[in-house]
Every structure is written in structure tokens, then in C-alpha cells.
Design a protein around this motif. Structure first.
Motif, PDB file in Angstrom:
ATOM      1  N   VAL A   1       0.823  -1.355   0.192  1.00  0.00           N
ATOM      2  CA  VAL A   1      -0.017  -0.032  -0.042  1.00  0.00           C
ATOM      3  C   VAL A   1       1.020   1.365   0.000  1.00  0.00           C
ATOM      4  O   VAL A   1       0.765   2.307  -0.705  1.00  0.00           O
ATOM      5  N   MET A   2       1.870   1.396   0.887  1.00  0.00           N
ATOM      6  CA  MET A   2       2.765   2.575   0.812  1.00  0.00           C
ATOM      7  C   MET A   2       3.556   2.690  -0.339  1.00  0.00           C
ATOM      8  O   MET A   2       3.980   3.709  -0.636  1.00  0.00           O
ATOM      9  N   PHE A   3       3.989   1.530  -0.891  1.00  0.00           N
ATOM     10  CA  PHE A   3       4.878   1.206  -2.176  1.00  0.00           C
ATOM     11  C   PHE A   3       3.971   2.146  -3.322  1.00  0.00           C
ATOM     12  O   PHE A   3       4.619   3.109  -3.903  1.00  0.00           O
TER      13      PHE A   3
ATOM     14  N   GLU B   1       1.281  16.932  -6.899  1.00  0.00           N
ATOM     15  CA  GLU B   1       1.734  18.428  -7.401  1.00  0.00           C
ATOM     16  C   GLU B   1       1.518  19.163  -6.093  1.00  0.00           C
ATOM     17  O   GLU B   1       1.604  20.369  -6.291  1.00  0.00           O
ATOM     18  N   SER B   2       1.604  18.590  -4.718  1.00  0.00           N
ATOM     19  CA  SER B   2       1.471  19.251  -3.662  1.00  0.00           C
ATOM     20  C   SER B   2       2.771  19.764  -3.333  1.00  0.00           C
ATOM     21  O   SER B   2       3.782  19.202  -3.570  1.00  0.00           O
ATOM     22  N   SER B   3       2.920  20.932  -2.570  1.00  0.00           N
ATOM     23  CA  SER B   3       4.162  21.490  -2.216  1.00  0.00           C
ATOM     24  C   SER B   3       4.797  20.559  -1.018  1.00  0.00           C
ATOM     25  O   SER B   3       5.889  20.779  -0.432  1.00  0.00           O
ATOM     26  N   PHE B   4       3.862  19.723  -0.460  1.00  0.00           N
ATOM     27  CA  PHE B   4       4.264  18.807   0.729  1.00  0.00           C
ATOM     28  C   PHE B   4       4.952  17.527   0.287  1.00  0.00           C
ATOM     29  O   PHE B   4       4.971  16.633   0.835  1.00  0.00           O
ATOM     30  N   ARG B   5       4.828  17.265  -1.433  1.00  0.00           N
ATOM     31  CA  ARG B   5       5.106  16.059  -1.741  1.00  0.00           C
ATOM     32  C   ARG B   5       6.393  15.223  -1.276  1.00  0.00           C
ATOM     33  O   ARG B   5       6.335  14.332  -0.903  1.00  0.00           O
ATOM     34  N   HIS B   6       7.309  16.146  -1.081  1.00  0.00           N
ATOM     35  CA  HIS B   6       8.690  15.712  -0.914  1.00  0.00           C
ATOM     36  C   HIS B   6       8.717  15.244   0.770  1.00  0.00           C
ATOM     37  O   HIS B   6       9.434  14.299   1.136  1.00  0.00           O
ATOM     38  N   GLN B   7       7.954  16.182   1.419  1.00  0.00           N
ATOM     39  CA  GLN B   7       8.051  15.746   2.816  1.00  0.00           C
ATOM     40  C   GLN B   7       7.208  14.552   2.980  1.00  0.00           C
ATOM     41  O   GLN B   7       7.612  13.560   3.974  1.00  0.00           O
ATOM     42  N   LEU B   8       6.048  14.321   2.577  1.00  0.00           N
ATOM     43  CA  LEU B   8       5.266  13.214   2.577  1.00  0.00           C
ATOM     44  C   LEU B   8       5.975  11.940   2.081  1.00  0.00           C
ATOM     45  O   LEU B   8       6.052  10.917   2.759  1.00  0.00           O
ATOM     46  N   GLU B   9       6.858  12.165   1.080  1.00  0.00           N
ATOM     47  CA  GLU B   9       7.907  10.924   0.563  1.00  0.00           C
ATOM     48  C   GLU B   9       8.868  10.429   1.667  1.00  0.00           C
ATOM     49  O   GLU B   9       9.029   9.278   2.024  1.00  0.00           O
ATOM     50  N   ALA B  10       9.541  11.337   2.213  1.00  0.00           N
ATOM     51  CA  ALA B  10      10.344  11.140   3.360  1.00  0.00           C
ATOM     52  C   ALA B  10       9.797  10.668   4.423  1.00  0.00           C
ATOM     53  O   ALA B  10      10.523   9.794   5.487  1.00  0.00           O
TER      54      ALA B  10
ATOM     55  N   GLU C   1       8.870   6.835   3.427  1.00  0.00           N
ATOM     56  CA  GLU C   1       9.686   6.047   2.997  1.00  0.00           C
ATOM     57  C   GLU C   1      10.126   5.001   4.070  1.00  0.00           C
ATOM     58  O   GLU C   1      10.345   3.658   3.772  1.00  0.00           O
ATOM     59  N   PRO C   2      10.556   5.213   5.311  1.00  0.00           N
ATOM     60  CA  PRO C   2      10.966   4.186   6.162  1.00  0.00           C
ATOM     61  C   PRO C   2      10.092   3.066   6.417  1.00  0.00           C
ATOM     62  O   PRO C   2      10.326   1.915   6.430  1.00  0.00           O
ATOM     63  N   PHE C   3       8.527   3.397   6.787  1.00  0.00           N
ATOM     64  CA  PHE C   3       7.522   2.563   6.913  1.00  0.00           C
ATOM     65  C   PHE C   3       7.375   1.695   5.719  1.00  0.00           C
ATOM     66  O   PHE C   3       7.141   0.406   5.725  1.00  0.00           O
ATOM     67  N   ARG C   4       7.679   2.180   4.354  1.00  0.00           N
ATOM     68  CA  ARG C   4       7.475   1.529   3.282  1.00  0.00           C
ATOM     69  C   ARG C   4       8.518   0.375   3.020  1.00  0.00           C
ATOM     70  O   ARG C   4       8.128  -0.735   2.741  1.00  0.00           O
ATOM     71  N   GLY C   5       9.834   0.866   3.339  1.00  0.00           N
ATOM     72  CA  GLY C   5      10.715  -0.169   3.267  1.00  0.00           C
ATOM     73  C   GLY C   5      10.725  -1.407   4.125  1.00  0.00           C
ATOM     74  O   GLY C   5      10.792  -2.648   3.780  1.00  0.00           O
ATOM     75  N   ILE C   6      10.466  -0.887   5.654  1.00  0.00           N
ATOM     76  CA  ILE C   6      10.336  -2.088   6.353  1.00  0.00           C
ATOM     77  C   ILE C   6       9.143  -3.004   6.164  1.00  0.00           C
ATOM     78  O   ILE C   6       9.228  -4.342   6.237  1.00  0.00           O
TER      79      ILE C   6
END
Length: 602
Positions: free
Chosen positions: A68-70, A256-265, A268-273
Motif C-alpha cells: 500500500v505504501m509502495f 503536485e502538492s508542495s508537501f510531496r517531498h516531505q510526505l515521501e520522506a 519511506e522508512p515505513f514503506r521499506g520495512i
């Protein structure tokens, strides 16, 4: 008792983490990839290994959040404009592959002796390739952003979307008398859920994140990111759709949100685990008892389903204009079943389309196909002949006679050529990257194809007539080979060489080249000088400091070469023994602190 239960749960958590930490690096070191490492580790600690997890389904349900997070992160990278540009691949290539492979696999299931509805569901479930496996393979191969990688993403998106109508079809094929009305009701609920998510994403998410950002609480932003992902997934699941599709839609709406990079960061840790946990759970779910009892049936099913799906994928790839190598690569990546097959098969079992035996065999077939995919990709990389470079529209180096010969025309070579061209010197340029040669032609540069490590190519490039040979390649070993060949065959030519780092520069000095420069040294010096000026240091003082750093560096470099401090060790990052500064800087009274004697890597 409570303490014992907590200890048991902690043992399971430690086992999961330990299995992944041990298996994944080992399998990657062996060249087998991380996915197969997770599968094997899951099998080892599952019910048919040491038995730490007698009920892997409970782990799998939690681990599906990794997928889901991926999909949410993939959605963040897929702006609506980008999706629109991929519409032909998604709704052309994707639909073609799903329809053709689904038809062929339904035929295999029917020939297997399954009733037509069961054969259709079994075939269509196997059509839905594993997004997690394919994307992991693309990332490990560095192909996610290539045109072929984008086509793969487009097909995966269509396959993920296909779960929606397929679940509705399961309801329609169910033997219950009210199946048809319930099926249409399910479609209506699903459409309403998608529309609601789109509206919420368009009008609510950005204002919500803007408001939370004003609180300056990082943990609240992380919690909000998880809320968006899991809330979207829950909404889709409650409406009968896939959680992954809900997360993907949420990602697209926030792309296209200005918060996109913050959301990805934050995600990402939850997604990987959790994605690693998903692969572990799939390995645990492999029922060796079912395989032992039906090994011939399952073995034939794996071979038949993967072979027939591979045929369909290859046909679609060739019809759509892909080269044979690209088509074979797509076959290796996509010929397995995926995680959405479990969702579809479970729904079919609940609806009475599958009996328990069919569900177990079909699920085992999918899991084995997922486990075989990394091996197929490994075999592809090992046994497929290297791709031949097409030289269409590119001239080979032959009969060149410039006063200067430039070898390598990347960013460094392009800048280095400007002074020579501005002075009016005739310059010959050779390069081995065909795409770079073609791109340079668009800017008016005549670049010839030629490998500078081969003496005959240097002859054809006019090295025997050149006064200067500029070695501008970005690979240390290639640079050293070119220098050795040029010094032996063309001793009259002056060698000007791009050095990779300090250790490489010292090797070149020992080799006796006329001039070498570390590729980042002067740009970094200019950068540092600009910072001094920006922080209020007078221009004259900044220039003196920069000149002193250059002089000290040159003196240390000469002394290190002379005393052979780096003998046998071409590069020690940061901790190499070096002599003390030879002289104090002219501006020593104005400098607070000391300039490091050596940075090793510059």
C-alpha cells in the motif's frame, strides 16, 4: 502470563528482523537479489521451517501495508500530466497485455479441467503481476526511470486497476441468485468511493497539510502522512476495492502538492520495512504440505501458466514495437503472478467459485512463480548476449587530424573544449556513448565514435599528429589505460588528464603526464571562495585564502608523491597520514581554526 506473551511476541519481531538482516545482504552478495532473500528467510522461519509463525496469514495481512505504501510513493511520482502522457501505455499496452494473457491463461485453466468461471478467475489472477516484485527488480537494476521502466510501471498500474472490475466479476459469477444485483451494487459503491477520494484529495488534503505545517510539529506531519495513506486504503477496502489502488490515488492527488517531498520522506522508512515484511510473509505462506501432495499438478501449473503468460507478454511487446531484448526483459519481469491474485482467489473461494483445493493449488502456483522471478532476471542478465550498440547516424573515428584530441565528451570534456574552440584550434573528439554523441550533434559538435583504450582507434583519431591529448573520461581505470597506451604509442603528445580523486592524481603524476586536475577541485575552490565573499570577507582576502589553499594542496601533493606515502594504497578516505602544513597561510592572523592537511578524496 502477560510477560510471557510479550516475550513471545518480541521473539517473533526479532526473528522477522533478524531473518531479513541476515538473508538479504547474503543473497544480494550472491547476486540473487533481495526479493529471493526475503522469500527464503520467510520460508525458513515459517510453519515449514523452524515454525516461529504457525499462522503466516496474520503477518501477510499486516505486511500488505508495505505494498500500500509502495503504491502511495509511486503515486507521488505520477503527476496527472505524467499519467496523461502515459495514457497510451496504460490503456493501450496494459489493456492489450491483460486481455491477451487473460484469454490464454483462461484456456490453460479450462484445459486443466476447471469449470469455465473458475478457469477465468484463475487465469486473470495470474495475469496480475506482482507490483512489489517488479518494482523492486526495476529499482535494483536502475531501470525505473528509463522508457522501458515507465512502460513497466504503466502496465502495473493497469493491472492494479483491473482488480476493480475483476472483483465485480467474481460477484457476478457467484452461484447465489442475487449475485447480479449485488455485483452492480458493488460497482456503484466502488465508483462512489473513488469519486469521494478524488474530491477529498482535491479540496481537503492540501489545506490540511498547510494547517498542520503551521504547528511546526514534525511528528504530527508524519502521523498525517500515515493517516492519508491508511485512510485512503481503508476507504477503498470498505468499498470492495484494493487498498493499493486507494493509496495510489491519494499519492497522485498529492503529487503536485508542495508537501510531496516531505510526505515521501515520512513514508519511506515505513514503506521499506513493511515491503520487506510482505516478501517475508509470502515466503512463510508457501504451503509445502500442499506442494508435497500435489507436486506434479503444481509444477505443471507453474510451468504452463508462466510459459503461456510469457508468450502473451512477448507477442504484445513485439506488436507494440519493442525490440527483442526489451520484450525478453519484460517477459522475465512480468511472467509471475502477484499479490492481488491472493485477493481475487480469496474472493472467489468466498463466492463458491473456487473450492479449497483449487484455492490452495492456485495460491501455491502464484507464490512459486513470484519466487522464480528473481532467478529468471538473474539468468537473463547472465546469459542474454550483451546489447549491441547501434551506430546508425554516428560516424566512426577515421582520418581525424585535429591539433588536439579530446577523449570523452561528457560534462567535463564539453567545458574543457570551449577554450580550444574559442581560440580557433582544430579539435578531434571521440566518445563511446552513442546517445551522448547524438545529443552533442544537436548542439553543433562533431563527435566521432571511438574507444580511446585501443591503439588503432587513437591512430584513426589522429593521435600521431595531435599536439595534445585530453583524457576527459570519468572512469579511473579507463583513464589509466588510455594514458598507458598514449604514452607508449604517441610519446610526442602532451597528456592532459582528468583525475577522479587525489589518489588518482598522484598515480598520474607518477606516470609523468604533463597536467592533471581533480575533476571537482577547481569548481569546489570557486564555490568556497564565493561563500567567503557572501559571508562578508573582503575580495582581496578571499582571493589570498583561495590561492594559499591551492598552493598548500600542490605542495602536499608533490611531497606525498615524492615520499610515496600512498604506496600500495591509492585512496584512503579521510584518515590518510599526511605531513603537517609546510607554511602558514598569509592570512593566518585572520583565520579562526586550521585548514585540514588533507581531505583525501579531492
Amino acid at each position: 502470563m502477560a510477560a510471557e506473551g510479550l516475550t513471545g511476541d518480541l521473539i517473533k519481531v526479532v526473528s522477522l528482523l533478524g531473518a531479513g538482516v541476515v538473508a538479504v545482504p547474503l543473497f544480494r552478495r550472491l547476486g540473487l537479489g533481495s526479493v529471493l532473500g526475503y522469500f527464503t528467510a520467510g520460508l525458513a522461519i515459517g510453519p515449514y521451517g523452524v515454525g516461529l509463525f504457525p499462522n503466516p496469514e496474520s503477518v501477510l495481512h499486516v505486511a500488505e501495508l508495505g505494498v500500500v505504501m509502495f503504491l502511495f510513493i509511486i503515486g507521488l511520482e505520477m503527476q496527472p500530466s505524467r499519467l496523461w502522457n502515459l495514457r497510451r501505455e496504460i490503456f493501450g499496452l496494459g489493456v492489450s497485455q491483460v486481455v491477451l494473457c487473460g484469454t490464454l491463461l483462461t484456456g490453460v485453466g479450462y484445459a486443466y479441467g476447471l469449470p469455465l468461471p473458475a478457469a477465468f478467475i484463475a487465469g486473470m489472477g495470474f495475469v496480475l503481476s506482482s507490483t512489489a516484485v517488479v518494482m523492486q527488480m526495476l529499482n535494483e537494476r536502475g531501470e525505473s526511470s528509463t522508457p522501458q521502466g515507465q512502460q513497466a510501471v504503466s502496465i502495473l498500474l493497469l493491472e492494479d486497476l483491473a482488480i476493480v472490475p475483476l472483483l465485480a466479476v467474481v460477484a457476478l459469477l457467484a452461484p447465489a441468485s442475487s449475485a447480479q444485483s449485488n455485483g452492480w451494487l458493488s460497482v456503484g459503491i466502488a465508483a462512489a468511493a473513488v469519486a469521494g477520494l478524488v474530491i477529498a484529495g482535491r479540496y481537503l488534503l492540501n489545506p490540511m497539510f498547510r494547517l498542520l505545517a503551521l504547528a511546526h510539529a514534525r511528528e504530527v506531519m508524519t502521523a498525517a502522512a500515515l493517516l492519508v495513506v491508511l485512510g485512503s486504503a481503508l476507504a477503498m477496502q470498505l468499498s470492495g476495492l484494493s487498498m493499493a489502488m486507494g493509496a495510489f490515488l491519494a499519492g497522485v492527488l498529492l503529487s503536485e502538492s508542495s508537501f510531496r517531498h516531505q510526505l515521501e520522506a515520512d513514508i519511506e522508512p515505513f514503506r521499506g520495512i513493511l515491503l520487506g515484511l510482505f516478501f517475508l510473509a509470502v515466503g512463510m505462506s508457501l504451503d509445502l504440505g500442499v506442494i508435497a501432495r500435489n507436486w506434479m499438478l503444481i509444477g505443471f501449473a507453474v510451468i504452463a501458466f508462466m510459459s503461456v503468460k510469457a508468450l502473451g507478454i512477448f507477442i504484445v511487446a513485439k506488436v507494440s514495437g519493442s525490440r527483442t531484448r526489451e520484450a525478453v526483459t519484460r517477459v522475465a519481469l512480468f511472467s509471475q503472478g502477484g499479490e492481488f491474485a491472493f485477493v481475487l482467489y480469496s474472493a472467489a473461494a468466498s463466492a463458491g467459485i473456487f473450492d479449497a483445493q483449487t484455492n490452495a493449488v492456485a495460491s501455491a502456483t502464484v507464490i512459486l512463480s513470484m519466487a522464480l522471478t528473481p532467478l529468471l532476471v538473474l539468468a537473463l542478465d547472465r546469459f542474454l548476449p550483451p546489447e549491441e550498440t547501434s551506430l546508425d547516424g554516428v560516424d566512426l573515428a577515421d582520418g581525424l587530424n585535429g591539433r588536439a584530441l579530446i577523449i570523452g565528451f561528457g560534462r567535463f570534456g564539453q567545458v574543457a573544449s570551449q577554450a580550444l574552440l574559442a581560440r580557433g584550434f582544430s579539435v578531434s573528439i571521440i566518445e563511446v556513448d552513442v546517445e551522448l554523441i547524438q545529443a552533442a550533434a544537436g548542439f553543433g559538435f562533431k563527435v566521432h565514435y571511438g574507444d580511446g583504450t585501443r591503439p588503432e582507434i587513437l591512430h584513426a583519431s589522429g593521435a600521431e599528429r595531435a599536439e595534445a591529448i585530453l583524457v576527459c573520461v570519468d572512469d579511473r581505470e579507463t583513464s589509466n589505460r588510455i594514458v598507458a597506451v598514449a604514452q607508449e604509442a604517441f610519446p610526442h603528445a602532451k597528456l592532459f588528464v582528468r583525475a577522479y580523486d587525489r589518489g588518482h592524481a598522484m598515480d598520474l603524476i607518477r606516470a609523468g603526464v604533463e597536467y592533471q586536475i581533480r575533476e571537482t577541485f577547481e569548481s569546489a575552490m570557486s564555490f568556497g571562495t564565493a561563500v567567503l565573499l557572501g559571508m562578508g570577507v573582503p575580495e582581496q582576502e578571499a582571493a589570498e585564502i583561495a590561492e594559499d589553499v591551492r598552493r598548500r594542496d600542490a605542495e602536499r601533493l608533490d611531497l606525498q608523491v615524492a615520499s610515496d606515502i600512498y604506496a600500495g594504497v591509492s585512496l584512503i578516505r579521510g584518515n590518510a597520514p599526511v605531513p603537517a602544513p609546510l607554511t602558514k597561510p598569509k592570512t593566518a592572523g585572520k583565520i579562526h581554526g586550521n585548514v585540514p592537511d588533507d581531505l583525501g578524496d579531492i
